[in-house]
Design an enzyme around this catalytic site. Sequence first.
Site: not given
Ligand code: URA
Length: 213
Positions: A108, A204
Amino acid sequence: MIDSSNRLMVLNHPLVAHKMAHLRDASTKPTEFRQLVRELAAIETYEALRDARVEEVTVRTPLADASCARIPADSITVVPILRAGLGMLEGALDMVPSALVGHVGMERDEETHEAHPYYAKLPSRIVDGTALLVDPMLATGGSAIAALQYLRDAGVRDVRFLVLVAAPEGVRAVLDADPDVRIWTCALDDGLNENAYILPGLGDAGDRIFGTL
Ligand code: URA
């Protein structure tokens, strides 16, 4: 309605639900998490290739000729979005060992917040076949849209996007941005929190796959 064009497929199967329950559990360790991501990716690949192009072939069994169907060589390419998409690659290849593999890395821009590719490498034959774009989490859709645009600019017409958990916001954004893509997901969750994490989600995905917690 999130998808009036029937381009969102939510897998509805007890095995998928069972594996998703383990995947979401915060106490699941990276080794098992990786294995579950792989298995779910395999199941999803099977579903997403339900209408894959096949060629008719005649095979000689020990007894007679048999009319069979085969997926043409080099007609499927798996494209993980780095980094978390790598966790789904082996599962897709478990189903289609002969698939080609491309990679797209997204980052990003600090100022515009727009996602753009910082690394990409695609096999040239991807344009004639089916691309399975894979990334476990569809949150805002920013990197997915940029990855899709990259594939479209490269001339890929048949793109199927495979995720494990999707937020409605991301699904809508991706379907709006690309009128032809179809999405497969194991779960459609409630939405995003203020940090763009999916709720209830699983945290994540990249960190849980690679143990970078
Ligand atoms: N990316 C991730 O790994 N988990 C999320 O909840 C959103 C984006």
